[in-house]
Write an enzyme that holds these catalytic residues in place. Structure first.
Site, PDB file in Angstrom:
ATOM      1  N   ASP A   1       2.526  -4.482   8.123  1.00 30.83           N
ATOM      2  CA  ASP A   1       1.253  -3.772   7.958  1.00 30.83           C
ATOM      3  C   ASP A   1       0.142  -4.809   8.105  1.00 30.83           C
ATOM      4  O   ASP A   1      -0.086  -5.624   7.223  1.00 30.83           O
ATOM      5  CB  ASP A   1       1.221  -3.111   6.577  1.00 30.83           C
ATOM      6  CG  ASP A   1      -0.147  -2.538   6.211  1.00 30.83           C
ATOM      7  OD1 ASP A   1      -1.069  -2.612   7.042  1.00 30.83           O
ATOM      8  OD2 ASP A   1      -0.288  -2.039   5.089  1.00 30.83           O
TER       9      ASP A   1
ATOM     10  N   CYS B   1      -4.688   2.443  -3.787  1.00 31.07           N
ATOM     11  CA  CYS B   1      -3.470   2.960  -3.146  1.00 31.07           C
ATOM     12  C   CYS B   1      -2.313   1.983  -3.305  1.00 31.07           C
ATOM     13  O   CYS B   1      -1.526   1.766  -2.375  1.00 31.07           O
ATOM     14  CB  CYS B   1      -3.705   3.277  -1.669  1.00 31.07           C
ATOM     15  SG  CYS B   1      -4.918   4.586  -1.407  1.00 31.07           S
TER      16      CYS B   1
ATOM     17  N   GLN C   1      -5.194  -5.544   6.904  1.00 31.19           N
ATOM     18  CA  GLN C   1      -6.132  -6.519   6.346  1.00 31.19           C
ATOM     19  C   GLN C   1      -6.087  -7.850   7.083  1.00 31.19           C
ATOM     20  O   GLN C   1      -6.863  -8.756   6.763  1.00 31.19           O
ATOM     21  CB  GLN C   1      -5.838  -6.743   4.851  1.00 31.19           C
ATOM     22  CG  GLN C   1      -5.932  -5.497   4.001  1.00 31.19           C
ATOM     23  CD  GLN C   1      -7.326  -4.915   3.964  1.00 31.19           C
ATOM     24  OE1 GLN C   1      -8.324  -5.596   4.206  1.00 31.19           O
ATOM     25  NE2 GLN C   1      -7.425  -3.631   3.655  1.00 31.19           N
TER      26      GLN C   1
ATOM     27  N   LYS D   1     -10.958  -0.854   9.899  1.00 37.81           N
ATOM     28  CA  LYS D   1     -11.018  -2.086   9.110  1.00 37.81           C
ATOM     29  C   LYS D   1     -11.328  -3.298   9.993  1.00 37.81           C
ATOM     30  O   LYS D   1     -11.575  -4.392   9.501  1.00 37.81           O
ATOM     31  CB  LYS D   1      -9.712  -2.295   8.343  1.00 37.81           C
ATOM     32  CG  LYS D   1      -9.413  -1.192   7.326  1.00 37.81           C
ATOM     33  CD  LYS D   1      -8.095  -1.433   6.620  1.00 37.81           C
ATOM     34  CE  LYS D   1      -7.646  -0.229   5.818  1.00 37.81           C
ATOM     35  NZ  LYS D   1      -8.485   0.058   4.648  1.00 37.81           N
TER      36      LYS D   1
ATOM     37  N   HIS E   1       0.856  -1.181   0.000  1.00 36.62           N
ATOM     38  CA  HIS E   1       0.000   0.000   0.000  1.00 36.62           C
ATOM     39  C   HIS E   1       0.894   1.234   0.000  1.00 36.62           C
ATOM     40  O   HIS E   1       2.009   1.211   0.519  1.00 36.62           O
ATOM     41  CB  HIS E   1      -0.880  -0.042   1.256  1.00 36.62           C
ATOM     42  CG  HIS E   1      -1.962   0.973   1.316  1.00 36.62           C
ATOM     43  ND1 HIS E   1      -1.731   2.294   1.646  1.00 36.62           N
ATOM     44  CD2 HIS E   1      -3.302   0.872   1.101  1.00 36.62           C
ATOM     45  CE1 HIS E   1      -2.872   2.960   1.647  1.00 36.62           C
ATOM     46  NE2 HIS E   1      -3.849   2.130   1.318  1.00 36.62           N
TER      47      HIS E   1
END
Length: 385
Positions: A180, A343, A183, A206, A103
């Protein structure tokens, strides 16, 4: 869930369950007060609730309480590490390793720091089935690499990283690993100790929580060695015009009045997904992904991206149709998807497309939503011939 809609954009932001909405409402109504400052009972109670949420986050990801920093979201968490760790620990000639599927939030902060400090950035390629190629990573790593920053789950492809192997490879050359987890945390159990990473970031919205709140986890010894990110109230020990001393981590990184009610909402969101069970959530989403991929694979004009076992996300393209047109036509059928570069423009370049259409699932989706998506896509193909 929005009534009458097939909401298939959870990877962008999740709809909020009633317990989260109730926690936010209660936080702003009968319980509201500032934290860490008031000597009156209402403020003391809110402070206890705020710090209880920090403990809840720590337990949720297998961390220690003093390693959890509240930030606005994963983007701020990554920028904080870039400024306060990389900005102080790295020197000209050091290298940072990213992957082709990152991202922008896990690319641009490192580019800014590379330009400021004279660092170099290398990019790990993907495998044929669109996973981060850890064999290639092993061949690329050198002692000059000081930081590796990778997505746990791709927001475009749904591919899942073997974080423990990535950590072993990074640590093998003395590099730190930032993950990261935006998700991942809503569908995979995360234990930062077992993963053996050094930093982990995620955003609350999220995870079925509010916007404007997120988490940076860092190893205690790393946070303790990092200077503050911003100056202001709360993050101090003592202030004088001659000299200011700072509070220990994590308070050092939380300048100003925090997003108090956002933290309470995040606590409620973690309780919500934990009560359902992340294993159940992942199994539910995996079944929906499988059904979707099987249905779309039967349409000659559709190209699917990502691995067969992608986690909660299906990205696709329709030959001769721009993804924005796909999204607009699906919207007419009350099917909400994301259309664009997500992104992740370097990944789009690698895939050879300007953009993709992306359906992403959550706990509230059902096979009926998949049916609505497939019927909508069939309508798109009829319209465009």
């Amino acid at each position: 869930m929005p009534e009458g809609w097939a909401y298939l954009d959870t990877a962008a932001t999740a709809q909020k369950p009633r317990p989260v909405i109730d926690a936010i409402t209660r936080g702003y109504a009968q319980d509201y007060a500032t934290v860490h400052r008031g000597v009156y009972q209402r403020s003391a109670d809110m402070t206890l609730a705020y710090e209880a949420a920090r403990r809840r986050v720590a337990g949720f990801i297998g961390a220690q309480e003093n390693e959890v920093v509240f930030v606005r979201g994963a983007t701020e968490g990554i920028n904080l590490v870039a400024q306060c760790w990389a900005g102080t620990q790295l020197k000209a000639g050091d290298r940072i390793l990213l992957s082709a599927l990152e991202h922008h939030s896990n690319i641009v902060p490192w580019q800014m720091m590379a330009e400021a400090k004279g660092l170099a950035i290398d990019v790990v390629p993907l495998t044929a089935d669109h996973r981060i190629d850890l064999d290639a990573m092993a061949a690329m790593l050198t002692p000059a690499h000081k930081l590796v920053a990778l997505a746990h789950v791709s927001n475009v492809l749904g591919s899942v990283l073997d974080v423990r192997r990535a950590a072993d490879l990074a640590h093998g050359v003395g590099a730190k690993l930032l993950v990261d987890g935006c998700q991942a945390v809503a569908r995979l159990g995360v234990d930062v100790r077992a993963l053996d990473c050094d930093f982990y970031v995620f955003s609350g919205h999220k995870l079925y929580g509010p916007t404007g709140i997120g988490v940076l986890w860092g190893r205690a010894e790393l946070l303790d060695a990092m200077p503050p990110y911003q100056g202001g109230g709360s993050m101090i020990d003592r202030v004088s015009f001659e000299r200011t001393t700072y509070a220990p981590a994590p308070t050092r990184f939380e300048a100003g009045t925090p997003h108090i009610v956002g933290v309470l909402g995040l606590h409620a969101a973690i309780d919500y997904v934990s009560a359902i069970g992340l294993d159940r959530i992942h199994a539910h989403e995996t079944a929906l992904v499988r059904t979707t991929r099987e249905a779309l694979a039967g349409l000659n004009s559709v190209t699917l991206f990502g691995p067969e076992d992608s986690a909660g996300i299906v990205s696709f393209a329709i030959h001769g149709v721009h993804p924005h047109d796909i999204g607009t036509i699906l919207d007419e059928s009350r099917v909400a998807i994301r259309a664009g570069h997500h992104c992740a423009q370097p990944l789009m370049d690698l895939l050879g497309v300007p953009a993709t259409a992306r359906a992403s699932f959550g706990v509230y989706n059902s096979p009926a939503d998949v049916d609505a998506l497939v019927k909508g896509i069939e309508r798109v193909t009829r319209i465009f011939g």
